[in-house]
Each structure stands twice: as C-alpha cells, then as structure tokens.
Motif scaffolding. Sequence first.
Motif, mmCIF file in Angstrom:
data_model
loop_
_atom_site.group_PDB
_atom_site.id
_atom_site.type_symbol
_atom_site.label_atom_id
_atom_site.label_comp_id
_atom_site.label_asym_id
_atom_site.label_seq_id
_atom_site.Cartn_x
_atom_site.Cartn_y
_atom_site.Cartn_z
ATOM 1 N N GLU A 142 4.429 7.460 -9.581
ATOM 2 C CA GLU A 142 4.899 8.039 -10.841
ATOM 3 C C GLU A 142 4.533 9.515 -10.955
ATOM 4 N N GLY A 143 4.550 10.190 -9.811
ATOM 5 C CA GLY A 143 4.302 11.626 -9.815
ATOM 6 C C GLY A 143 2.850 12.018 -9.882
ATOM 7 N N ASN A 144 1.922 11.073 -9.698
ATOM 8 C CA ASN A 144 0.495 11.392 -9.752
ATOM 9 C C ASN A 144 0.147 12.325 -8.606
ATOM 10 N N PRO A 145 -0.255 13.551 -8.921
ATOM 11 C CA PRO A 145 -0.557 14.500 -7.842
ATOM 12 C C PRO A 145 -1.815 14.143 -7.063
ATOM 13 N N MET A 146 -2.673 13.281 -7.626
ATOM 14 C CA MET A 146 -3.902 12.922 -6.940
ATOM 15 C C MET A 146 -3.663 11.851 -5.887
ATOM 16 N N MET B 83 0.862 -1.170 0.000
ATOM 17 C CA MET B 83 0.000 0.000 0.000
ATOM 18 C C MET B 83 0.913 1.240 0.000
ATOM 19 N N ASN B 84 0.427 2.304 -0.489
ATOM 20 C CA ASN B 84 1.221 3.537 -0.570
ATOM 21 C C ASN B 84 1.186 4.226 0.795
ATOM 22 N N ASP B 85 1.948 3.669 1.729
ATOM 23 C CA ASP B 85 1.945 4.195 3.092
ATOM 24 C C ASP B 85 3.282 4.824 3.477
ATOM 25 N N ASN B 86 4.168 5.069 2.524
ATOM 26 C CA ASN B 86 5.484 5.678 2.814
ATOM 27 C C ASN B 86 5.750 6.793 1.823
ATOM 28 N N PRO C 239 9.435 -0.947 -4.928
ATOM 29 C CA PRO C 239 9.956 -0.165 -6.061
ATOM 30 C C PRO C 239 9.452 -0.652 -7.409
ATOM 31 N N ASN C 240 8.909 -1.870 -7.463
ATOM 32 C CA ASN C 240 8.394 -2.377 -8.734
ATOM 33 C C ASN C 240 6.925 -2.045 -8.934
ATOM 34 N N ALA C 241 6.336 -1.403 -7.945
ATOM 35 C CA ALA C 241 4.939 -0.989 -8.053
ATOM 36 C C ALA C 241 4.874 0.520 -8.132
ATOM 37 N N LEU C 242 3.682 0.988 -8.434
ATOM 38 C CA LEU C 242 3.515 2.433 -8.548
ATOM 39 C C LEU C 242 3.810 3.147 -7.241
ATOM 40 N N ASN C 243 3.594 2.447 -6.130
ATOM 41 C CA ASN C 243 3.819 3.099 -4.840
ATOM 42 C C ASN C 243 5.272 3.516 -4.652
ATOM 43 N N GLY C 244 6.219 2.856 -5.281
ATOM 44 C CA GLY C 244 7.632 3.167 -5.106
ATOM 45 C C GLY C 244 8.285 3.825 -6.302
ATOM 46 N N MET C 245 7.522 4.160 -7.308
ATOM 47 C CA MET C 245 8.072 4.812 -8.497
ATOM 48 C C MET C 245 8.000 6.320 -8.305
ATOM 49 N N LEU C 246 9.186 6.955 -8.248
ATOM 50 C CA LEU C 246 9.283 8.377 -7.920
ATOM 51 C C LEU C 246 9.471 9.214 -9.167
ATOM 52 N N ARG C 247 8.987 10.441 -9.046
ATOM 53 C CA ARG C 247 9.206 11.435 -10.092
ATOM 54 C C ARG C 247 9.599 12.745 -9.391
ATOM 55 N N TYR C 248 10.557 13.474 -10.026
ATOM 56 C CA TYR C 248 11.100 14.709 -9.452
ATOM 57 C C TYR C 248 10.623 15.908 -10.258
ATOM 58 N N MET D 79 16.104 28.776 -14.724
ATOM 59 C CA MET D 79 17.501 28.605 -15.123
ATOM 60 C C MET D 79 17.911 27.135 -15.126
ATOM 61 N N PHE D 80 17.152 26.301 -14.403
ATOM 62 C CA PHE D 80 17.529 24.897 -14.268
ATOM 63 C C PHE D 80 16.309 24.025 -14.505
ATOM 64 N N THR D 81 16.538 22.801 -14.887
ATOM 65 C CA THR D 81 15.516 21.781 -15.007
ATOM 66 C C THR D 81 16.053 20.498 -14.422
ATOM 67 N N ILE D 82 15.128 19.559 -14.110
ATOM 68 C CA ILE D 82 15.512 18.313 -13.469
ATOM 69 C C ILE D 82 14.918 17.151 -14.244
ATOM 70 N N ASN D 83 15.678 16.106 -14.406
ATOM 71 C CA ASN D 83 15.185 14.881 -15.010
ATOM 72 C C ASN D 83 14.243 14.223 -14.007
ATOM 73 N N ASN D 84 12.957 14.061 -14.399
ATOM 74 C CA ASN D 84 11.960 13.631 -13.419
ATOM 75 C C ASN D 84 12.179 12.196 -12.949
ATOM 76 N N GLU D 85 12.961 11.411 -13.661
ATOM 77 C CA GLU D 85 13.185 10.026 -13.249
ATOM 78 C C GLU D 85 14.522 9.849 -12.519
ATOM 79 N N THR D 86 15.591 10.481 -13.033
ATOM 80 C CA THR D 86 16.923 10.271 -12.445
ATOM 81 C C THR D 86 17.288 11.314 -11.398
ATOM 82 N N GLY D 87 16.641 12.479 -11.390
ATOM 83 C CA GLY D 87 16.991 13.530 -10.447
ATOM 84 C C GLY D 87 18.182 14.369 -10.879
ATOM 85 N N ASP D 88 18.632 14.236 -12.129
ATOM 86 C CA ASP D 88 19.749 15.047 -12.622
ATOM 87 C C ASP D 88 19.276 16.473 -12.878
ATOM 88 N N ILE D 89 20.038 17.436 -12.307
ATOM 89 C CA ILE D 89 19.732 18.856 -12.508
ATOM 90 C C ILE D 89 20.704 19.399 -13.540
#
Length: 906
Positions: A355-359, A260-263, A297-306, A320-330
């Motif tokens: 996966e970054g779902n704001p809802m 469950m998405n509890d973290n 990490p293999n489920a949506l609960n652990g897939m992060l987006r930046y 002035m800067f942007t970030i890779n939403n998957e790797t976190g590279d600025i």
Amino acid sequence: MCRILGALRTLLPLLAALLQASVEASGEIALCKTGFPEDVYSAVLSKDVHEGQPLLNVKFSNCNGKRKVQYESSEPADFQVDEDGMVYAVRSFPLSSEQAKFLIYAQDKETQEKWQVAVKLSLKPTLTEESLKESQEIEEILFPRQSTKHSGYLQRQKRDWVIPPINLPENSRGPFPQELVRIRSDRDKNLSLRYSVTGPGADQPPTGIFIINPISGQLSVTKPLDREQIARFHLRAHAVDINGNQVENPIDIVINVIDMNDNRPEFLHQVWNGTVPEGSKPGTYVMTVTAIDADDPNALNGMLRYRILSQAPSTPSPNMFTINNETGDIITVAAGLDREKVQQYTLIIQATDMEGNPMYGLSNTATAVITVTDVNDNPPEFTAMTFYGEVPENKFNVVVANLTVTDKDQPHTPAWNAVYRISGGDPTGRFVIRTDPNSNDGLVTVVKPIDFETNRMFILTVAAENQVPLAKGIQHPPQSTATVSVTVIDVNENPYFVPNPKIIRQEEGLHAGTVLTTFTAQDPDRYMQQNIKYTKLSDPANWLKLDPVNGQITTIAVLDRESPNVKNNIYNATFLATDNGIPPKSGTGTLQIYLLDINDNAPQVLPQEAETCETPEPNSINITALDYDIDPNAGPFAFDLALSPLAIKKNWTITRLNGDFAQLNLKIKFLEAGIYEVPIIITDSGNPPKSNTSTLRVKVCQCDSNGDCTDVDRIVGAGLGTGAIIAILLCIIILLILVLMFVVWMKRRDKERQAKQLLIDPEDDVRDNILKYDEEGGGEEDQDYDLSQLQQPDTVEPDAIKPVGIRRLDERPIHAEPQYPVRSAAPHPGDIGDFINEGLKAADNDPTAPPYDSLLVFDYEGSGSTAGSLSSLNSSSSGGEQDYDYLNDWGPRFKKLADMYGGGDD
C-alpha cells in the motif's frame, strides 16, 4: 482423544522474522540528487541471524540512469550487498550489540566517486522461557476414533475434529527438512503402524516436497515453497498395519503457503504514451498506467500505490499532472498547457506495494510520455495588409498574386492549413484563391477572362481561416484580412464579325457583278486606333469577290444551287479580318448564302437502260424522272413518247402511274430481240415548266416463264461496262505475268540441273568424256566427237600422218614417250584416285612434259583442231599493234575496254 497443539505459535515468530527482514529504508527519495536518500537505515532482527538471510534493502538515487554503482560493506565477513541493494547475512551467528551497526558504500565504477550510508540493526525482545518451550513443541494430529460395538450394540462415535490448515511461509531458509506436524493413531499402543501421505507435493508432481516418517508420523517439508507457483497443498494421511491393512480412515491435511513480499511491482509497459490537448482545464483525463505484482493481491504484499516522482520540463509549473495512487489515472492538475511552448512532458511514475509503504514496500518505475496536441488557438495572419498583382486581359487560369500568412499551430494540420475566401470586390466570380499545400500560401487565380475595356482594375478583400474553427474564446484579429489589388493589362484583341455566321437568301442564277452584302468585323480595342483589312479564306466555287477595305461582297460567277459545293441549299464562304496592331490579330467570319431554287434543270429519264421480253407479257419497264431542282420545280412529271421516229409509237406505249413514275410496255404482240432506243419526253411542274427528251436504251430478249432473259449473247448484246472491261484486262495481264515468271523459273531450274549433272549421274564416266557447258556454234571441229577414241587412246592413228608445222605446243611429241597409265574401257569409280596419282608420277618423270606454268596434259583427247595453241598469245607485245577503236561502236558495255585499249598512248 484428539489433540491439536498450537502450531501457529511455532510459525508466528518465523513469519514475523521474515517479514521484518524484507523491509526497506524509510523516507522520501530526493528528486535528482545522486546518492543515498537516507542517512541511516534501520532493521529489527531476532538474536540469531542465519546465513543468506535478507536484512533490509538500501536505495541509491541515480539521476541520469547511466551510473554503474558497486556496493561494499564495512563488515564484509558478516554482511554483503547485492547489486539491487539487498543487504544479507554472509554467515549464521547470534547478533550482538557490537555487530548492530555498520556502513554501506556505493562507488561509481567509472568516476570512482563514493557515497556511504549507515545501517543500524536492533534486537527483537527475547521470548520468555514458557513461550520458547511452547514454540519448540510440534503439533500432533490424531486420527478420529472409530465406531465400536459395546454389549452387542453399535455405539455412536464422537463427532470428528475439523483439522485446521497448516500455514507455512514461502521462501523459508530452513534448515531442511523442517518438521511441520506429527500424525499418529490411538492404536499405535496395541499395533505396529506405518504412516504415509499422498497427494500433489508428496507422491504426485511436484513430488518430494513433503515427506513423513513412517514410524513416528513426523510430517516435514524438504525445501522452500513459492506461493506464486502453488499457493495451497492438499495432502491425505494414511495409517496401516505392518501387513498393509488400513487401520484408520485417511485424513485431509491442507497446507497454505503464506505470501511474502518477494516480488516487485512490474509495469505492463516500460514507456507509456499519452496525449492531452493544449489549453486543457485542470482535471482533464490524460492516460492510465498499470503495474502488476505477483504477490497476493488480497494481501498488503500485492496492494500497489502510484505516485509521480518527477516531471520534465517543469514549466509552466512543476506539478502539471497528478496520478490516482490506486487506479494509476493521470490527470491535469494545473492550467497553462501550451503546445507552442512545451510540446511534450516526461513523467517518472513509481509503483510501490505494501500500500505504498516506503519502509517495507518494494517499488518499480516507468516512464509516461505525454504529448500536448495542437488545437486551433492561433489564427492565420497575413504578412502584409495589401498584395499586388497584374493580369493581361482575356487570360485565365493564371496566378496573379501570392498571399503569404503565418500560423503558430502545428504545420500541416487542420489547425494550420489555411483556407482563403474573397469577401468583396469580385461580384462576377472571376477570381478564386487556391491554397498551396506545402507553403500554405494563397494563390490568387483568374478563372474567367477579363476585358480591359470593361474593367481596368480589381480591388479584392480576402480573409484567411483554418480548416477547423478556432478554439472557444479566440477571435480572428485584423491581420486575418488583407486587400489584393489586381491591374488588368490591355492587349491587342482579335477582330470579330457580327453576326457570325451571317446568313443571306438569294436566288440562284445571279449574274456576275451582283453585290450580295457587306460583311464587316469590329475591333474590341476601343482605346487603340487600328485599321482592319479583309481577305478571303474559303470560297470553294470561287463565286465571290471581297473588298479588302469595306468588306463588300460581289459575285464573280453565276450562283448555282445544284453545285456540289452547295450543301442543303447553303453555300459557305469564310473571310478573315486582320488589324494592324502589334502583334497583328485576326478573326474569321462565315457567310452562309441560302440559294433559292429556280427551274433551271430539265428532268431526265431514270434508269437509262432496261430490258424486256419479246412479248408484252409477262413484264414491263417502270421508269421515273431525275430532276436536280426541288419543289415546286420538280415533280409531278409528265411522260410521253417522242413523235419520231414513227416506229416508237407503233411499237411502244407509255402509261403514267403517278406524278413520279410511268410504265413502258410493248404495244405489239412480238418484237424481235435486239437493242432499241426509245426517246421519252419528260416535263416538270416548274413555272414555266421545262421539258427534255431522254433516250431509254431497251434490250429486247427471249425470256423464260419467269420473265428472265435467256439469250446466249446477253452480255455482248447489252454491252459491257467500263469497270467490267478493266477487270478483264487486269485478269489477262496478271495471267501473262504468271506465265512469264513460270518460264523464267523453268530456265533457271534447267541451268541448275546441268550444273549438278556430274553429281546426279554416277554411272557416267565423266573423266574421259567432254562436258558440254555451252553451245557456241561452229569454228572448230567440235561438233562430232568420236568418244570411242577417248575411251581407247591407243587406237588413234599415228601422229606421223599429220603435216609438219601444224602441231600444237601442248600436243604429244612423235618420239618415244614415257608410258602413261591407260584406264580400262569401263573403270570402277574407286580407281579414280589411283589413276590420278599414277598419271602424276608419269608426268613428273617425263622430260618432254611442259613446264609448271604451262598446260599439263593428263589424257589425250585426239587431234585435228585447226586452232592454234593459246600459249602463243602475248597481249603485252602485240597489243600496241592492234587498232581497238572499233570497240567504241559496240555500245556502253564495251566503253571501259575501249578506254583502256583504244586511247592510244594515253
């Protein structure tokens, strides 16, 4: 027969409800706008709401991060809000349409400012009666059927069923125990069976999570599960009869804990630091931020987006800067990074799971601090086009000018540190420019002396650069070049002799008044009219005279090469030249006179003393010549014996060994021992030659077989040298001093011994004896003592026989006296104190005893002294009648006494 019912259909509604209950509000969060980012939050729920069930999460934007916000609900009996914005049910109730909408308030605890947002809850479509019935059924698991014998043959059993795993969502809110499956065996129809489960979670740690009804075989879970702790349980089910005999083979039951998405995502660091060079092109990598999520990490609960929430400051561009939403590279996305304008950027980075779902996703933030590093994009520029300085001539290692520059780059970095270079005006390298490490100024320094008469001014062209090259595309402006004008100041310089030293060659023996040379100095100050005066500094032998005006040198004595002031045939004299400038300056010069030798010294015999035996054998005397001249006025030498006295050639013979040595031998077979003087004529090889008759003192002595003298009086005959005599005298003087010191020490020791005699000899009766402290000669009857009378005072003859009128005042009277204690002839030393005390008491009771200020007699020592009583002296009354002038004749020791008594009334 194996039967597996659709347990998944039972669990799917509960899983869907829990997933939908942990949603977050949709929409973007407005940057730096305090309040709720959404107007309405929505959530879809089942009809029945359980106590403590999370419904949705509301977010409150706090721009400055310092506000302390408290949440409240418009329906506090049904819904409450945690501090993190989680909305949950206070009680269990069926959801109705009236409860589908309520308000959430956020209030600042300090300012009491208040915000609100609406929450809308919608009902999930109801299940059909058939689906509800199926959901209420419990899955049943049968043990596989065993192989049986039929008609005496082994019948092959049907292939076992593969039991699918049981999926159980984590964080279930119950009620507990919650039934999962029912385990049974076909043999329960004929036998009374007992069921059990083993494995981690049952009878192994963590124990008690899963339990089974031993009669019905109902498997249940007793509490919520946490996938982050244990993601899978592996149990084994057993069936035995009432006697404990196994009736079925154990079966494996796998229980998967559904995530469950509890973290929330957690960044590895709350503050990330990175650097980027100024002027970087878009697409330049800056840094990487990383967050982790404890969920699967293999489920949506652990897939992060930046994503980047904010940038401060927002110049020259807010992005002035942007970030890779998957790797976190600025990386940089815009040009215009300039350290001189903006030295540091602060980014707020958000990481969201699902996966970054704001809802439905959970988020967290961190801060990225990006420092813009300096590059050499600003060249150093001089503050003036021309700098001025001056330096006195002949001075070096002095700073003559201070060059100042400006540089907009970061101070005290290679892009700011200036390096100065002289590009023109100094062909001989007389100047260098050093950099002051603190101020970055250029210090123009003279490193070689400058002559005013040669160069009166220098015009230097200097350039300023940095320790590192300029960035690509940037050129040095004209302000990076300047001119330095250095004026040389004329000063009075020292005169100098040319040449120095000056060497001349002269024969020794020149007479006084001979002009040797003229030794003059030059004044380098060509633009000053000055006179030079010459003086003599050093003339060891005082042979020379110097003219103070023209520097002419004349001899005032004969030059002698053999003088001790001449070293290696060279005589050195030093002269001083002084001008009349302000201040006066002087210089020294050395005149070296190389003296040529002439034959002015006759040779002498060496050694001057020798010894030989009375017979020609076994030894002879080797001699040579000493000549202070040098070749060709020295050797080879000619040796010969003098003609007189006649005994010389009769007793001795001389043989020339070579040009420098000769041998003297006895000519007769025997010569009596003694001291003989042998005159020898030695002639050198000069032109003309010089001869000299030298006397060789020869001691003839008796010799042993080795040719050594054996005479007893050898030292006396040969004579003692001055050094030996002085040594003997010193030894005698030291010996006499030691003897004298010993005598003085002995006398002092005798005096100390006499002073301590009373304590040294305890057997002597010192109280009744006379202690002799010093012998002063006659004058009183003090030479012969009758000590027996002292020991026995009663035996003394009566005082009546003594003529009247000569008794001392301190003597015993004739009349009867008190009885004083009488000691025995040999008293014991211990009665000394008693004797003194008894005598004291007797004296106190004696009316004839003298007064306290007169002499008290404690024991009688006899009579017969012709001296009067000392108590009759009265210096105060009789001193004026005496003549003390004779004290002046007694010497200085009595001078003070003579002044006191011989001065009359004064």
